[in-house]
Design an enzyme around this catalytic site. Structure first.
Site, PDB file in Angstrom:
ATOM      1  N   GLU A  11     -33.512 -29.304  46.206  1.00 48.52           N
ATOM      2  CA  GLU A  11     -32.841 -29.225  44.902  1.00 48.52           C
ATOM      3  C   GLU A  11     -32.913 -27.794  44.383  1.00 48.52           C
ATOM      4  O   GLU A  11     -31.899 -27.185  44.070  1.00 48.52           O
ATOM      5  CB  GLU A  11     -33.481 -30.210  43.925  1.00 48.52           C
ATOM      6  N   HIS A  67     -41.868 -38.214  45.478  1.00 45.36           N
ATOM      7  CA  HIS A  67     -40.625 -38.612  46.131  1.00 45.36           C
ATOM      8  C   HIS A  67     -39.980 -37.377  46.770  1.00 45.36           C
ATOM      9  O   HIS A  67     -40.466 -36.264  46.589  1.00 45.36           O
ATOM     10  CB  HIS A  67     -39.673 -39.280  45.129  1.00 45.36           C
ATOM     11  N   HIS A  85     -36.251 -35.269  48.231  1.00 50.87           N
ATOM     12  CA  HIS A  85     -34.801 -35.033  48.235  1.00 50.87           C
ATOM     13  C   HIS A  85     -34.480 -34.355  49.564  1.00 50.87           C
ATOM     14  O   HIS A  85     -35.156 -33.395  49.944  1.00 50.87           O
ATOM     15  CB  HIS A  85     -34.401 -34.119  47.076  1.00 50.87           C
ATOM     16  N   THR A 136     -34.246 -34.218  37.342  1.00 56.64           N
ATOM     17  CA  THR A 136     -33.046 -33.865  38.116  1.00 56.64           C
ATOM     18  C   THR A 136     -32.141 -35.062  38.365  1.00 56.64           C
ATOM     19  O   THR A 136     -31.201 -34.967  39.160  1.00 56.64           O
ATOM     20  CB  THR A 136     -33.424 -33.212  39.461  1.00 56.64           C
ATOM     21  N   HIS A 154     -41.304 -33.745  45.384  1.00 55.46           N
ATOM     22  CA  HIS A 154     -41.641 -33.678  43.961  1.00 55.46           C
ATOM     23  C   HIS A 154     -42.827 -34.590  43.679  1.00 55.46           C
ATOM     24  O   HIS A 154     -42.803 -35.767  44.043  1.00 55.46           O
ATOM     25  CB  HIS A 154     -40.454 -34.120  43.098  1.00 55.46           C
ATOM     26  N   HIS A 190     -32.082 -44.295  45.261  1.00 55.62           N
ATOM     27  CA  HIS A 190     -31.746 -42.880  45.117  1.00 55.62           C
ATOM     28  C   HIS A 190     -32.641 -41.989  45.980  1.00 55.62           C
ATOM     29  O   HIS A 190     -32.267 -40.895  46.361  1.00 55.62           O
ATOM     30  CB  HIS A 190     -31.876 -42.433  43.659  1.00 55.62           C
TER      31      HIS A 190
HETATM   32  C1  SG7 Z   1     -36.038 -40.035  41.333  1.00 56.92           C
HETATM   33  O1  SG7 Z   1     -36.200 -38.832  40.564  1.00 56.92           O
HETATM   34  C2  SG7 Z   1     -37.172 -41.017  41.053  1.00 56.92           C
HETATM   35  C3  SG7 Z   1     -37.393 -41.196  39.544  1.00 56.92           C
HETATM   36  C4  SG7 Z   1     -37.579 -39.840  38.891  1.00 56.92           C
HETATM   37  C5  SG7 Z   1     -36.358 -39.008  39.161  1.00 56.92           C
HETATM   38  O2  SG7 Z   1     -34.820 -40.667  41.016  1.00 56.92           O
HETATM   39  O3  SG7 Z   1     -38.346 -40.523  41.634  1.00 56.92           O
HETATM   40  O4  SG7 Z   1     -38.554 -41.963  39.317  1.00 56.92           O
HETATM   41  C6  SG7 Z   1     -38.453 -43.067  38.511  1.00 56.92           C
HETATM   42  C7  SG7 Z   1     -39.726 -43.736  38.219  1.00 56.92           C
HETATM   43  O5  SG7 Z   1     -37.396 -43.444  38.077  1.00 56.92           O
HETATM   44  O6  SG7 Z   1     -37.734 -40.004  37.479  1.00 56.92           O
HETATM   45  C8  SG7 Z   1     -39.018 -40.182  35.481  1.00 56.92           C
HETATM   46  C9  SG7 Z   1     -38.965 -39.919  36.929  1.00 56.92           C
HETATM   47  O7  SG7 Z   1     -39.971 -39.649  37.544  1.00 56.92           O
HETATM   48  C10 SG7 Z   1     -36.436 -37.620  38.510  1.00 56.92           C
HETATM   49  O8  SG7 Z   1     -37.597 -36.939  38.939  1.00 56.92           O
HETATM   50  S1  SG7 Z   1     -37.465 -35.444  39.360  1.00 56.92           S
HETATM   51  O9  SG7 Z   1     -36.933 -34.702  38.240  1.00 56.92           O
HETATM   52  O10 SG7 Z   1     -38.776 -35.040  39.770  1.00 56.92           O
HETATM   53  N1  SG7 Z   1     -36.454 -35.323  40.572  1.00 56.92           N
HETATM   54 ZN    ZN Z   2     -37.146 -35.229  42.406  1.00 54.71          ZN
END
Ligand code: SG7
Ligand code: ZN
Length: 274
Positions: A114, A102, A104, A211, A127, A70
């Site tokens: 976002e 990470h 976007h 998100t 983020h 993702h």
């Molecule tokens: C991305 O965004 C990943 C996720 C993250 C999610 O899909 O970075 O990381 C993992 C470990 O699954 O979810 C719990 C989490 O960090 C949502 O993060 S966000 O709201 O900052 N975009």
């Molecule tokens: Zn994010």
């Protein structure tokens, strides 16, 4: 895979408008991201500077960059140094430890942040996900509205590269497909990935969610006004190098991996200063 969520750029049938069919929370009343409307902010004098602890230290270990299908995630855990990368102050309801960062992003044709600012979408958004130190696991943190704190940073495109991003950008070729990972030499500091320290006083604060599914409404959001400058070629590397599927599957570039803004509903967005 049945029951899997995706972005519209992968398949509109499992894109953001369908997430609430998988997880009812994604249709909740405190969802993220949002459009930040600067005409409707409330200034809050308690929102002083956030204290960044350990952001300035080069970590002794290595940080793992992973394509999770993702996004591209840089894990900040797995070594003792992570224990010392914390944020506190700035009106945050506690101390939060950095877990991962990470991105976007959009496509060659369009933007990919976002959050939006007065309806303006930026090319990319960083983020940095932090967990409340009172909750030992993500599972436990997801049970509390103050469980996570995510810092959001917009990007702007510049003519010249931002050399602080060289290590991450160079790593992208090693995480070209879902499931790929590479350990980066931690030759950079987290603080170098951000706007300069003097430009971090102006930020927006609101209560929201992850998100991505499960869209848990447990995130204290901080979105900084000052964007990070990144080179056009560096941004293009995200768009052109990384793919959504695993190796061997059809090649589908990872583009437009952002959720569009969600309704603000009864929430108030706070501003750290005018
Ligand atoms: C991305 O965004 C990943 C996720 C993250 C999610 O899909 O970075 O990381 C993992 C470990 O699954 O979810 C719990 C989490 O960090 C949502 O993060 S966000 O709201 O900052 N975009
Ligand atoms: Zn994010």
């Amino acid at each position: 895979e049945r029951g899997q969520w995706c972005y519209d750029s992968q398949d509109p049938k499992c894109g953001p408008s369908h997430w609430k069919e998988l997880k009812a929370t994604c249709g909740g009343s405190q969802q993220s991201p949002i459009n930040i409307d600067r005409r409707r902010l409330r200034r809050d004098g308690r929102l002083g500077d956030i204290l960044f602890e350990g952001y300035n230290q080069a970590p002794p270990g290595k940080w793992r960059l992973t394509n999770d299908g993702h996004t591209v995630v840089l894990s900040l855990q797995g070594d003792s140094a992570a224990e010392h990368i914390n944020i506190t102050g700035g009106g945050l309801p506690g101390t939060y430890r950095a877990l991962q960062l990470h991105f976007h992003w959009g496509s060659l044709a369009g933007n990919g942040s976002e959050h939006t600012l007065d309806g303006h979408q930026f090319p990319m958004e960083l983020h940095i996900v932090h967990i409340n130190v009172n909750y030992p696991t993500l599972g436990e943190a997801k049970g509390h509205p103050n469980g996570l704190a995510v810092l959001g940073f917009f990007f702007k495109v510049s003519e010249t590269d931002n050399s602080n991003y060289n290590t991450i950008v160079a790593g992208l070729r090693n995480v070209s497909h879902h499931g790929d990972f590479v350990d980066l030499a931690s030759t950079f500091r987290l603080s170098n990935l951000l706007p300069s320290a003097g430009q971090l006083s102006k930020y927006y604060r609101y209560q929201g969610s992850l998100t991505t599914p499960d869209c848990s409404e447990v995130v204290v959001w901080t979105v900084f006004e000052e964007p990070v400058a990144i080179g056009h070629a560096q941004l293009t590397a995200f768009v052109n190098t990384v793919h959504f599927p695993a190796a061997g599957s059809a090649l589908l570039k990872m583009t437009n991996n952002f959720r569009p803004p969600q309704p603000l509903r009864s929430r108030q967005v706070l501003a750290s200063r005018d």
